[in-house]
Design an enzyme around this catalytic site. Structure first.
Site, PDB file in Angstrom:
ATOM      1  N   CYS A  78      -5.982  -2.705   2.379  1.00 60.01           N
ATOM      2  CA  CYS A  78      -5.801  -2.627   3.834  1.00 60.01           C
ATOM      3  C   CYS A  78      -7.094  -2.563   4.643  1.00 60.01           C
ATOM      4  CB  CYS A  78      -4.874  -1.462   4.166  1.00 60.01           C
ATOM      5  SG  CYS A  78      -4.073  -1.693   5.760  1.00 60.01           S
ATOM      6  N   LYS A 107      -9.550   2.556  -2.696  1.00 59.01           N
ATOM      7  CA  LYS A 107      -9.898   2.126  -1.322  1.00 59.01           C
ATOM      8  C   LYS A 107     -11.293   2.632  -0.968  1.00 59.01           C
ATOM      9  CE  LYS A 107      -7.387   1.902   3.102  1.00 59.01           C
ATOM     10  NZ  LYS A 107      -6.173   2.399   3.776  1.00 59.01           N
ATOM     11  N   GLU A 141       0.846  -1.195   0.000  1.00 56.75           N
ATOM     12  CA  GLU A 141       0.000   0.000   0.000  1.00 56.75           C
ATOM     13  C   GLU A 141       0.883   1.247   0.000  1.00 56.75           C
ATOM     14  OE1 GLU A 141      -2.475   0.524   3.545  1.00 56.75           O
ATOM     15  OE2 GLU A 141      -3.823   1.870   2.440  1.00 56.75           O
TER      16      GLU A 141
HETATM   17  N1  LIG Z   1      -3.680   1.179   6.907  1.00 58.66           N
HETATM   18  C1  LIG Z   1      -4.946   0.765   6.898  1.00 58.66           C
HETATM   19  O1  LIG Z   1      -5.721   1.077   6.020  1.00 58.66           O
HETATM   20  C2  LIG Z   1      -5.508  -0.106   7.944  1.00 58.66           C
HETATM   21  C3  LIG Z   1      -4.819  -0.450   9.172  1.00 58.66           C
HETATM   22  O2  LIG Z   1      -3.673  -0.144   9.415  1.00 58.66           O
HETATM   23  C4  LIG Z   1      -5.638  -1.203  10.135  1.00 58.66           C
HETATM   24  O3  LIG Z   1      -6.786  -1.560   9.815  1.00 58.66           O
HETATM   25  O4  LIG Z   1      -5.171  -1.480  11.220  1.00 58.66           O
END
Ligand SMILES: NC(=O)CC(=O)C(=O)O
Length: 275
Positions: A154, A113, A43
């Site tokens: 994520c 996202k 990401e």
């Molecule tokens: N970085 C993200 O989008 C999510 C995350 O770090 C988490 O759900 O914990």
């Protein structure tokens, strides 16, 4: 084609966007030479994970990062899930976007996202993606000669409905460019990947940046692959590196046949629908 060789690229992310693209390029060359079919980047791999950075690093579709990721796929003749990058549109809205390219460098998938990462954990991690990002509105599944693959980013993977909708669209594997942190990572990372894998009887794959304790956001690392049975097939540590793994997609069918969940749903009682 029931066997696919995937590569997790857990790279270090620094301030210089072009240096990050170069790092990704070096890893992609290496994993392609080692016979990988599909590689995954983390990401926000072109920018340190920081809300203020997103509008500064954001690019329109088709600009430098997009071209560079497409070229990496084409030059190395592999599928490439290009982690995610900040993307801007004509209204100057910024998204956390993952582009997927095929072996010819054609863009075959795009996921913005959908669930923005806004959390505030007492004594731990706070983050507010919605300060600078806009959420996407699509459920994303792309096609390959290895079958359909679901894609989300994520925080999206915390929402079981989204994973199930990808499975309803035919996904047997779900790929998640991600960046958990030192509060949520130790608590939830393995558990989340194992849970989504068991619920949906899929391979669930998470690819994160390596940990940089001096960065603005400390990534948990631990890029991971869980099986349709819920086992952890492989988990990295926190350091920069890569790993190639062979996944047998017939194993998904075997598990779904032996322990029928998807087919045993009571669709006469409940239903999950994409709007
Ligand atoms: N970085 C993200 O989008 C999510 C995350 O770090 C988490 O759900 O914990």
């Amino acid at each position: 084609m029931s066997k696919i060789k995937i590569a997790l690229v857990q790279m270090h992310v620094e301030k210089d966007k072009y240096k990050n693209l170069e790092t990704a390029n070096t890893f992609i060359k290496k994993v392609a030479q080692e016979g990988c079919d599909l590689a995954i980047l983390p990401e926000m791999f072109t920018t340190p994970y920081k809300t203020d950075n997103f509008p500064i690093y954001a690019e329109f579709e088709g600009e430098d990062s997009f071209i560079s990721i497409s070229n990496m796929a084409k030059e190395n003749s592999i599928y490439l899930v290009g982690g995610s990058i900040p993307e801007k549109d004509e209204k100057n809205l910024v998204y956390n976007t993952s582009y997927v390219f095929d072996r010819n460098g054609n863009n075959i998938g795009k996921h913005r996202k959908v669930h923005l990462f806004d959390i505030d954990v007492e004594g731990g991690q706070s983050f507010k993606e919605s300060d600078t990002l806009t959420p996407g509105n699509n459920i994303t599944v792309f096609d390959t000669e290895f079958g359909k693959i679901g894609l989300c980013i994520c925080f999206d993977f915390r929402f079981p409905e989204l994973a199930r909708l990808m499975v309803q669209k035919g996904a047997k594997t779900i790929i998640v460019p991600a960046a958990f942190n030192m509060t949520t990572g130790p608590a939830h990372w393995d558990l989340m990947f194992r849970s989504r894998a068991i619920d949906n009887q899929v391979y669930a794959i998470g690819c994160a940046p390596s940990r940089d304790i001096n960065g603005p956001y400390v990534s948990y690392g631990n890029s991971i692959v869980t099986t349709p049975w819920g086992d952890i097939l492989y988990k990295m540590d926190e350091k920069e590196g890569y790993k190639i793994l062979e996944l047998d997609l017939e194993y998904v069918d075997k598990i779904r046949k032996e322990l029928p969940l998807i087919s045993a749903r009571r669709l006469d009682l409940y239903e999950l629908k994409e709007k």
